[in-house]
Design a protein around this motif. Structure first.
Motif, short mmCIF file in Angstrom:
data_model
loop_
_atom_site.label_atom_id
_atom_site.label_comp_id
_atom_site.label_asym_id
_atom_site.label_seq_id
_atom_site.Cartn_x
_atom_site.Cartn_y
_atom_site.Cartn_z
N LYS A 1 50.14 49.24 54.40
CA LYS A 1 48.99 48.37 54.13
C LYS A 1 48.24 48.91 52.92
O LYS A 1 47.99 50.11 52.83
CB LYS A 1 48.04 48.32 55.32
N ASP A 2 47.89 48.01 52.01
CA ASP A 2 47.03 48.39 50.88
C ASP A 2 45.59 48.38 51.37
O ASP A 2 45.12 47.38 51.90
CB ASP A 2 47.18 47.40 49.72
N TYR B 72 51.98 53.62 62.04
CA TYR B 72 52.93 53.52 63.14
C TYR B 72 52.14 52.89 64.28
O TYR B 72 51.32 53.56 64.91
CB TYR B 72 53.46 54.89 63.53
N GLY B 73 52.32 51.60 64.48
CA GLY B 73 51.47 50.87 65.41
C GLY B 73 50.07 50.81 64.83
O GLY B 73 49.86 50.28 63.76
N ASP B 74 49.09 51.40 65.53
CA ASP B 74 47.71 51.45 65.04
C ASP B 74 47.36 52.82 64.47
O ASP B 74 46.24 53.04 64.04
CB ASP B 74 46.73 51.12 66.17
N GLU B 75 48.32 53.76 64.48
CA GLU B 75 48.04 55.13 64.05
C GLU B 75 48.39 55.32 62.56
O GLU B 75 49.54 55.17 62.17
CB GLU B 75 48.89 56.10 64.89
N PRO B 76 47.39 55.64 61.72
CA PRO B 76 47.68 55.91 60.31
C PRO B 76 48.33 57.29 60.16
O PRO B 76 47.86 58.27 60.72
CB PRO B 76 46.31 55.88 59.64
N LEU C 61 36.53 53.73 50.32
CA LEU C 61 35.09 53.48 50.25
C LEU C 61 34.30 54.76 49.99
O LEU C 61 33.58 54.86 49.01
CB LEU C 61 34.60 52.82 51.55
N TYR C 62 34.41 55.75 50.90
CA TYR C 62 33.64 56.97 50.76
C TYR C 62 34.22 58.07 51.64
O TYR C 62 35.10 57.82 52.46
CB TYR C 62 32.16 56.74 51.12
N GLU C 63 33.69 59.30 51.49
CA GLU C 63 34.10 60.43 52.31
C GLU C 63 32.89 60.93 53.08
O GLU C 63 31.79 61.04 52.53
CB GLU C 63 34.65 61.56 51.43
N THR C 64 33.08 61.23 54.36
CA THR C 64 32.01 61.77 55.17
C THR C 64 32.57 62.75 56.20
O THR C 64 33.53 62.44 56.90
CB THR C 64 31.23 60.64 55.89
N ASP C 65 32.02 63.96 56.25
CA ASP C 65 32.41 65.00 57.20
C ASP C 65 33.91 65.25 57.23
O ASP C 65 34.53 65.33 58.30
CB ASP C 65 31.92 64.66 58.62
N GLY C 66 34.55 65.36 56.06
CA GLY C 66 35.99 65.64 56.00
C GLY C 66 36.86 64.46 56.35
O GLY C 66 38.07 64.60 56.54
N LYS C 67 36.27 63.29 56.48
CA LYS C 67 37.02 62.06 56.78
C LYS C 67 36.94 61.12 55.59
O LYS C 67 35.89 60.97 54.97
CB LYS C 67 36.44 61.34 58.01
N LEU C 68 38.05 60.47 55.27
CA LEU C 68 38.10 59.46 54.22
C LEU C 68 38.03 58.10 54.88
O LEU C 68 38.74 57.84 55.84
CB LEU C 68 39.40 59.58 53.42
N PHE D 71 38.87 43.40 56.46
CA PHE D 71 37.63 44.17 56.29
C PHE D 71 37.41 45.20 57.39
O PHE D 71 36.30 45.68 57.58
CB PHE D 71 36.40 43.25 56.16
N GLU D 72 38.49 45.58 58.11
CA GLU D 72 38.39 46.65 59.11
C GLU D 72 38.38 47.99 58.39
O GLU D 72 39.05 48.17 57.38
CB GLU D 72 39.59 46.61 60.06
N GLN D 73 37.61 48.95 58.92
CA GLN D 73 37.54 50.26 58.30
C GLN D 73 38.36 51.26 59.10
O GLN D 73 38.40 51.22 60.33
CB GLN D 73 36.09 50.73 58.19
N THR D 74 39.04 52.18 58.38
CA THR D 74 39.88 53.19 58.97
C THR D 74 39.44 54.55 58.48
O THR D 74 39.20 54.73 57.28
CB THR D 74 41.36 52.97 58.55
N GLU D 75 39.31 55.52 59.39
CA GLU D 75 38.96 56.89 59.01
C GLU D 75 40.21 57.76 59.09
O GLU D 75 40.93 57.73 60.08
CB GLU D 75 37.90 57.46 59.96
N LEU D 76 40.45 58.53 58.02
CA LEU D 76 41.59 59.44 57.97
C LEU D 76 41.10 60.84 57.60
O LEU D 76 40.11 60.98 56.89
CB LEU D 76 42.60 58.98 56.91
N ASP D 77 41.85 61.87 58.02
CA ASP D 77 41.52 63.23 57.63
C ASP D 77 41.76 63.40 56.14
O ASP D 77 42.77 62.96 55.60
CB ASP D 77 42.38 64.25 58.39
N ALA D 78 40.85 64.08 55.45
CA ALA D 78 41.00 64.34 54.02
C ALA D 78 42.18 65.26 53.76
O ALA D 78 42.73 65.28 52.66
CB ALA D 78 39.71 64.94 53.46
N ASP D 79 42.61 66.02 54.79
CA ASP D 79 43.75 66.93 54.64
C ASP D 79 45.06 66.18 54.38
O ASP D 79 46.01 66.78 53.89
CB ASP D 79 43.91 67.79 55.90
N LEU D 80 45.12 64.89 54.73
CA LEU D 80 46.35 64.13 54.50
C LEU D 80 46.74 64.10 53.03
O LEU D 80 47.92 64.06 52.70
CB LEU D 80 46.17 62.69 55.00
#
Length: 187
Positions: free
Chosen positions: A70-71, A118-122, A75-82, A90-99
């Motif tokens: 998915k493209d 993979y399913g709903d897991e980024p 948006l922004y980074e907060t507490d080590g999360k992208l 327009f759903e928002q997804t939080e990922l670890d910055a370590d990725l």
């Protein structure tokens, strides 16, 4: 999910093996003089980055997993999360910055990145192959130095240190490869 034979595994395939998701990094098909043929596969765990060498015979069945790309817009980074946003729902997804690892400085506000699900897991984030950065600090241009194939150190607007050709000066925009982290061309 389709099951494939062990001899059909190719680099880049994502497999479900030993209760985890593994990407095939290297595949070597071996045909010994005695015994059956097999594939020697180097696997990398997509969740924690562990590596594993596994041997699959041609009659072994392995579960091949297809991931959804998915493209999404950064948006922004907060507490080590992208935080990324899907531009359609327009759903928002939080990922670890370590990725992103060492490629993290290339991520810019509003940039579109490919996220594998993979399913709903980024599972992973792929940045565009080339990005434009501004040279903030470097040595001045010296006349006649362009004949030799030499490079000089530079600091980019994202804080990254990089080697650039001597003809590029401060304040110029350059194109940088995100995978190799090398200078490509002037923007």
């Amino acid at each position: 999910m389709p099951k494939i034979n062990g001899n059909e595994i190719r680099p880049g395939y994502v497999l479900e093996h030993d209760g985890g998701l593994w990407a095939a990094v290297k595949v070597n098909h071996v045909k010994p003089g005695k015994g059956g043929a097999f594939a020697q596969v180097e696997l990398k765990n997509l969740r924690d980055g562990r590596k594993l060498n596994e041997r699959f015979r041609s009659e072994d069945k392995v579960e091949r997993v297809s991931l959804e790309n998915k493209d999404q817009q950064f948006l922004y980074e907060t507490d080590g999360k992208l935080v990324f946003m899907d531009s359609e729902t327009f759903e928002q997804t939080e990922l670890d910055a370590d990725l992103l690892g060492e490629r993290r400085p290339f991520l810019q506000d509003g940039m579109t990145a490919k996220i594998e699900y993979y399913g709903d897991e980024p599972l992973s984030v792929a940045l565009p192959q080339k990005v434009i950065c501004k040279v903030v600090e470097t040595e001045p241009v010296v006349k006649g130095q362009t004949a030799a194939n030499s490079f000089k150190p530079a600091i980019l607007d994202n804080g990254l240190r990089l080697m650039i050709p001597p003809f590029v000066g401060e304040g110029e925009d350059i194109v940088v490869h995100t995978e190799t982290m090398e200078y490509s061309e002037r923007a």
